[in-house]
Design an enzyme around this catalytic site. Structure first.
Site, short mmCIF file in Angstrom:
data_model
loop_
_atom_site.label_atom_id
_atom_site.label_comp_id
_atom_site.label_asym_id
_atom_site.label_seq_id
_atom_site.Cartn_x
_atom_site.Cartn_y
_atom_site.Cartn_z
N THR A 144 9.95 -7.93 3.55
CA THR A 144 8.64 -8.36 3.06
C THR A 144 8.42 -7.96 1.60
O THR A 144 7.86 -8.72 0.82
CB THR A 144 7.55 -7.71 3.91
OG1 THR A 144 7.95 -6.37 4.17
CG2 THR A 144 7.38 -8.45 5.21
N PHE A 177 -1.50 -7.28 5.22
CA PHE A 177 -0.84 -6.18 5.92
C PHE A 177 -1.32 -6.05 7.36
O PHE A 177 -1.17 -5.01 7.98
CB PHE A 177 -1.06 -4.87 5.15
CG PHE A 177 -0.36 -4.86 3.82
CD1 PHE A 177 1.01 -4.58 3.73
CD2 PHE A 177 -1.03 -5.15 2.64
CE1 PHE A 177 1.67 -4.59 2.52
CE2 PHE A 177 -0.38 -5.15 1.42
CZ PHE A 177 0.98 -4.87 1.35
N CYS A 200 0.17 -2.46 8.67
CA CYS A 200 1.43 -2.00 8.09
C CYS A 200 1.41 -0.51 7.75
O CYS A 200 0.53 -0.05 7.02
CB CYS A 200 1.69 -2.80 6.82
SG CYS A 200 3.23 -2.37 6.05
MN1 MNH Z 1 4.90 -3.83 7.02
C1 MNH Z 1 3.49 -3.89 10.14
C2 MNH Z 1 3.27 -6.72 6.23
C3 MNH Z 1 6.09 -3.58 3.84
C4 MNH Z 1 6.84 -1.15 7.95
N1 MNH Z 1 3.64 -5.07 8.02
C5 MNH Z 1 3.14 -4.90 9.29
C6 MNH Z 1 2.22 -5.96 9.58
C7 MNH Z 1 2.18 -6.76 8.48
C8 MNH Z 1 3.06 -6.19 7.50
C9 MNH Z 1 1.36 -8.05 8.34
C10 MNH Z 1 1.45 -6.16 10.89
C11 MNH Z 1 2.21 -7.10 11.78
C12 MNH Z 1 1.52 -7.43 13.08
O1 MNH Z 1 0.32 -7.16 13.26
O2 MNH Z 1 2.22 -7.97 13.94
N2 MNH Z 1 4.75 -4.96 5.36
C13 MNH Z 1 4.02 -6.11 5.24
C14 MNH Z 1 4.12 -6.60 3.88
C15 MNH Z 1 4.92 -5.69 3.20
C16 MNH Z 1 5.31 -4.67 4.15
C17 MNH Z 1 3.47 -7.85 3.37
C18 MNH Z 1 5.36 -5.67 1.77
C19 MNH Z 1 4.79 -6.28 0.79
N3 MNH Z 1 6.25 -2.60 6.07
C20 MNH Z 1 6.54 -2.62 4.73
C21 MNH Z 1 7.38 -1.51 4.41
C22 MNH Z 1 7.60 -0.81 5.58
C23 MNH Z 1 6.88 -1.51 6.62
C24 MNH Z 1 7.91 -1.18 3.02
C25 MNH Z 1 8.39 0.45 5.84
C26 MNH Z 1 8.86 1.26 4.94
N4 MNH Z 1 5.15 -2.74 8.75
C27 MNH Z 1 6.02 -1.69 8.92
C28 MNH Z 1 5.91 -1.19 10.27
C29 MNH Z 1 4.93 -1.97 10.90
C30 MNH Z 1 4.47 -2.94 9.92
C31 MNH Z 1 6.71 -0.05 10.86
C32 MNH Z 1 4.42 -1.83 12.33
C33 MNH Z 1 3.32 -0.80 12.34
C34 MNH Z 1 2.75 -0.56 13.73
O3 MNH Z 1 2.55 -1.52 14.48
O4 MNH Z 1 2.52 0.60 14.02
#
Ligand code: MNH
Length: 881
Positions: free
Chosen positions: A292, A421, A428
């Site tokens: 992402t 997010f 996130c």
């Molecule tokens: Mn990220 C959940 C978008 C960067 C780790 N992330 C989510 C969700 C979104 C999202 C939307 C919720 C999804 C859902 O409800 O089904 N994340 C992003 C975006 C970026 C991003 C747009 C960058 C820009 N994410 C990152 C990074 C990490 C990460 C960097 C780790 C280092 N994300 C996660 C994790 C989850 C998540 C782990 C799940 C969290 C949970 O459900 O507890």
């Protein structure tokens, strides 16, 4: 994200069909085919663009039917706000259930009622705290430089933006999270992990369009999927195995993600994560932690390329910060100051949220939008790209305009209009990590390059589980020195305020606080207590910074956890409180304090101010404890010095804290300050200079040696050579080293290799002479009582000669930092010399310009700063008094 398969399963699981209640609305949909429903109209890898078109035609809520399953697509702001209510809805995992094949009950794919979700959340949160991010920063800078190096090497030729951004983000999460170097820039093709991951995600997504019952046609694809999953598992297991081996050797106390996964226990259950779950988390973070972010960076670069005025404003911001320095070394705080670039990133994520949907399900049967009945457990997909183009965004929502994220505009919009997010508890966890990493990279790129749209690129979306610009290349060309505006005339504050407008002419040194602290006032001797309530360390760190600032304003400050202040507040004695909540409760170090307040025992007339720390994603308990403390103190008859501030750690911490602390110092100095002479007042603005000895030095008769840190073994260098062409204008020294590994020793990528300096004998002798030391004296170092300085310390308790100490254990050739130059100035007895040193410390970019021409600069990269002949007076030994 294609939600169909899972939905198919879901209907089977709940065994219910959506009934139509009397008076209920029917959800709009296109004419459907028998058997297939709408499954054939959604192109593979085209879900996002398809739903963007459909929402335009069908409205804020429409149905997509996949085979026998109805799947509601939601994008209207009112409906989305309703679905974000966590008392009625929770995350639905069903649309991403196919990913569970390899991510299992890892954080992203865990069902809400799976115990491993909260357990892992509790254990892994500290890896994303404010302090943890500060600790990752230097690694992020190192990896960002890999991009610059790669782009410099191919100067003038096209670079594949999404590919290089993916190299960046995978290397970054690998090193920051797991201490593993994927070395993606050493490869011409994507890392095998990426190939396996992309193919596995693609498969998981396509599964949704497989016709039920015909799975046997897919045997080849299923076999490939197994191989891909094995490839990813092997890599994850290998990283875990190596870390375990290293920690058996006692070398590991790391509290990065992997360290926490392996060693930390859940506060609630007292249990650590199990091995299977660790593997799932590894894959989850390796995938979620880079895909992402690299997409977000690619879209941001696309928009910068296509919007010259935005690029110019972004550039002005970086130039105000780093000036003409061709090779800046960004601090953690610098990144928080790149407000405009952050807005560019936010706006890119508005138009193309790179995780382009999330799904929720009702906790009970309910009705949405006042007329659409939904069953408990029925997944509802939120289409963020559609939500983010709603007319509520103002005119021309399709146009890229970072001004939409100016604070005033952003504050005036409904909270649930922007959801890149996700929502609430399941939003996130890596948001701050991603934003820091991406802002840093964008800053370095726009500061260093012009961006040439050599292919007249037209945006095309490539979609796996996430979206990216497909086939996006540009040509980076190094900017000339003369193109960069001088930073000296622009204060950071002005740059911050001007944002898009670019620099204006006001002066004010770097490090200016950007707040209205009354000049010329100090509060010598007034006692000031700074209290903190902290579980993850954020509040403690911020409180320590405040105590530091207080000391510079002349207060006698003390710093303690809130619980230490039970019964200790006194009328008229100012207190600053930095507090957070933990699941809505006081933090471990604040429980007794809160009880004490609630018992009504607090005295009246305590001048106090509260800085509340919280995460808005946890809406139900946001700011609960700070608010409570504030209310209790007021109820007891105290008046706040300034209004309580609510800092959202998922937004811009630095700016909010600076604003609040500016008001606090204003109020405190108004009340307790006495006028002082301007020079002294200016001094108070500066960061503290470490004073006093760090070590004790004792003579000894013991045989001297070269102290070697525990766990390290000296190696012999058997061959060295230069790899780079230093005659080339861009040539930077890169040395080849061949090491003779001690018998039985192995070296693997990312193992620790410590290179000791060998300062030239002449420099060592000169230093010893200045310090009045005999180089052949044998001494033992100890820790000086009360030494608080940070930074690397020298080996204690080991006999060595002064020569060894000065030759191998300290860097004599490194340019003095601003802080060191300031310390030197503070100790310089001769006023002109002192003034010169101060000028160096406050050089235009806030860094010292006292460099020794004999050696390289900070990171071993040779830039003009390290090489520039410094003012000769800086190298002259200080005159003895
Ligand atoms: Mn990220 C959940 C978008 C960067 C780790 N992330 C989510 C969700 C979104 C999202 C939307 C919720 C999804 C859902 O409800 O089904 N994340 C992003 C975006 C970026 C991003 C747009 C960058 C820009 N994410 C990152 C990074 C990490 C990460 C960097 C780790 C280092 N994300 C996660 C994790 C989850 C998540 C782990 C799940 C969290 C949970 O459900 O507890």
């Amino acid at each position: 994200m294609n939600p169909s398969t899972a939905l198919r399963r879901s209907t089977r699981a709940t065994g219910r069909r959506i009934g139509t209640a009397p008076g209920a609305g029917s959800v709009p949909e296109r004419t459907r085919l028998p058997l297939f429903g709408h499954a054939l109209s959604v192109p593979a890898g085209g879900f996002t663009e398809h739903t963007l078109r459909e929402a335009r035609a069908l409205g804020p809520l429409f149905n997509l039917r996949f085979f026998d399953t109805d799947c509601w697509m939601v994008s209207g702001p009112e409906l989305v706000a309703e679905l974000c209510d966590e008392t009625r809805f929770r995350k639905s995992v069903q649309p991403i259930a196919a990913v569970r094949e390899f991510a299992g009950d890892g954080l992203f794919t865990a069902f809400g009622d799976e115990p491993n979700w909260r357990k892992a959340h509790n254990i892994l949160m500290p890896a994303f705290s404010y302090n943890a991010l500060r600790a990752y920063h230097p690694t992020m800078v190192t990896v960002a430089r890999r991009v610059l190096d790669a782009w410099d090497r191919n100067a003038g030729t096209p670079v594949d933006v999404p590919e290089d951004m993916t190299r960046l983000t995978l290397d970054t999460i690998g090193l920051c999270g797991f201490g593993h170097d994927f070395e993606c820039f050493e490869r011409t093709t994507p890392h095998p992990f990426i190939t396996a991951m992309v193919s596995a995600l693609d498969h998981a997504q396509r599964k949704d369009t497989f016709i039920p019952g015909l799975d046997f046609l897919r045997r080849g694809a299923e076999a490939r999927q197994r191989i891909n999953i094995e490839t990813m598992n092997r890599l994850a297991d290998d990283i875990v195995r190596r870390r375990r081996a290293a920690s058996d050797g006692g070398a590991d106390s790391a509290d990065d993600l992997l360290g926490l996964m392996l060693h930390a226990e859940d506060k609630d259950t007292g249990q650590p994560l199990d091995d299977m779950n660790i593997r799932y988390q590894m894959l989850t973070f390796l995938i979620a932690g880079h895909e992402t972010t690299s997409g977000a960076l690619s879209f941001a670069l696309y928009y910068l390329l296509k919007n010259p005025s935005v690029l110019a404003a972004a550039r002005a911001e970086t130039d105000a910060l780093w000036g003409t320095d061709p090779d800046p070394d960004p601090t953690y705080e610098d990144i928080g100051r790149l407000h405009y670039l952050r807005q560019v990133l936010n706006e890119s994520l508005r138009l193309w949220p790179t995780a382009p949907a999330f799904a929720v399900e009702p906790l009970e049967d309910t009705v949405i939008g006042g007329r659409y009945p939904v069953h408990k457990g029925q997944p509802l997909t939120v289409l963020t790209p559609v939500l983010h183009r709603d007319p509520a965004w103002g005119d021309n929502p399709e146009l890229f305009d970072p001004a939409r994220f100016d604070p005033e505009q952003a504050d005036s919009r409904p909270g649930h209009l922007y959801k890149p997010f996700g929502n609430g508890e399941r939003s996130c966890i890596g948001r701050q990590f991603a934003l820091h990493e991406a802002t840093l990279m964008l800053g370095l790129i726009v500061h260093r390059y012009r961006l040439i749209d050599h292919a007249d690129y037209e945006l095309k979306i490539k979609e796996t589980l996430t979206i990216k610009p497909d086939g996006f290349t540009l040509v980076p060309v190094r900017r000339e020195e003369s193109e960069r505006r001088r930073a000296a005339t622009v204060s950071r504050e002005t740059a911050e305020r001007a944002g898009a407008m670019g620099p204006s002419g006001t002066t004010g040194g770097p490090g200016a606080t950007g707040t209205a602290v009354p000049a010329g006032l100090r509060a010598p001797g007034t006692t000031l207590t700074v209290l903190h309530g902290s579980n993850l360390g954020t509040s403690r760190t911020l409180a320590a910074d405040l105590a530091d600032q207080g000391a510079r304003h002349g207060f006698r400050t003390s710093l303690a956890p809130l619980d230490d202040a039970v019964g200790a507040l006194a009328p008229g004695q100012p207190v600053l409180i930095v507090a957070s909540s933990y699941n809505g409760r006081p933090t471990d170090d604040a429980c007794r304090f809160v009880e004490w307040l609630e018992s009504g025992a607090a005295p009246a007339d305590v001048p106090y101010a509260v800085l509340g720390i919280g995460d808005r994603n946890w809406a139900a308990t946001y700011q609960r404890v700070p608010t409570l403390i504030d209310e209790q103190l007021t109820a007891a008859g105290s008046t706040p010095l300034v209004e309580r501030a609510a800092v959202d750690v998922s937004a811009d911490v630095a700016t909010e804290v600076e604003r609040w602390s500016g008001r606090v110092w204003g109020a405190l100095l108004d009340r307790y300050g006495v006028p002082v002479d301007p020079a002294e007042a200016a001094d108070a603005e500066r960061p503290a200079v470490p004073t006093g000895p760090r070590h004790t030095v004792t003579d000894t008769d013991a045989a001297p040696g070269l102290p070697v840190p525990d766990g390290l073994v000296p190696l012999t260098v058997v061959e060295t050579g230069e790899l780079a062409d230093l005659d080339h204008p861009l040539g930077r020294s890169k040395r080849f080293l061949r090491l003779d590994l001690a018998h039985g020793m192995e070296y693997r990528t990312a193992d620790h290799l410590l290179v000791r300096p060998a300062n030239p004998a002449a420099l060592v002798d000169r230093t010893a002479a200045v310090l009045g030391l005999d180089p052949e004296r044998t001494v033992v170092l100890g820790a000086a009582p009360g030494a608080t300085g940070r930074g690397p310390s020298l080996p204690t308790g080991e006999p060595m000669t002064v020569r060894t100490l000065l030759t191998h254990l300290v860097e004599l050739g490194r340019p003095a930092t601003a802080r060191q130059a300031r310390a030197l100035a503070a100790h310089a007895p001769c006023p002109p010399e002192r003034a010169t040193l101060e000028r160096h410390a406050d050089g235009p970019d806030g860094r010292s310009r006292c460099g020794s021409p004999a050696t390289g600069s900070r990171t071993g990269r040779r830039g003009p700063r390290g090489a520039a002949p410094a003012d000769p007076r800086c190298r002259r030994p200080a005159p003895a008094r």
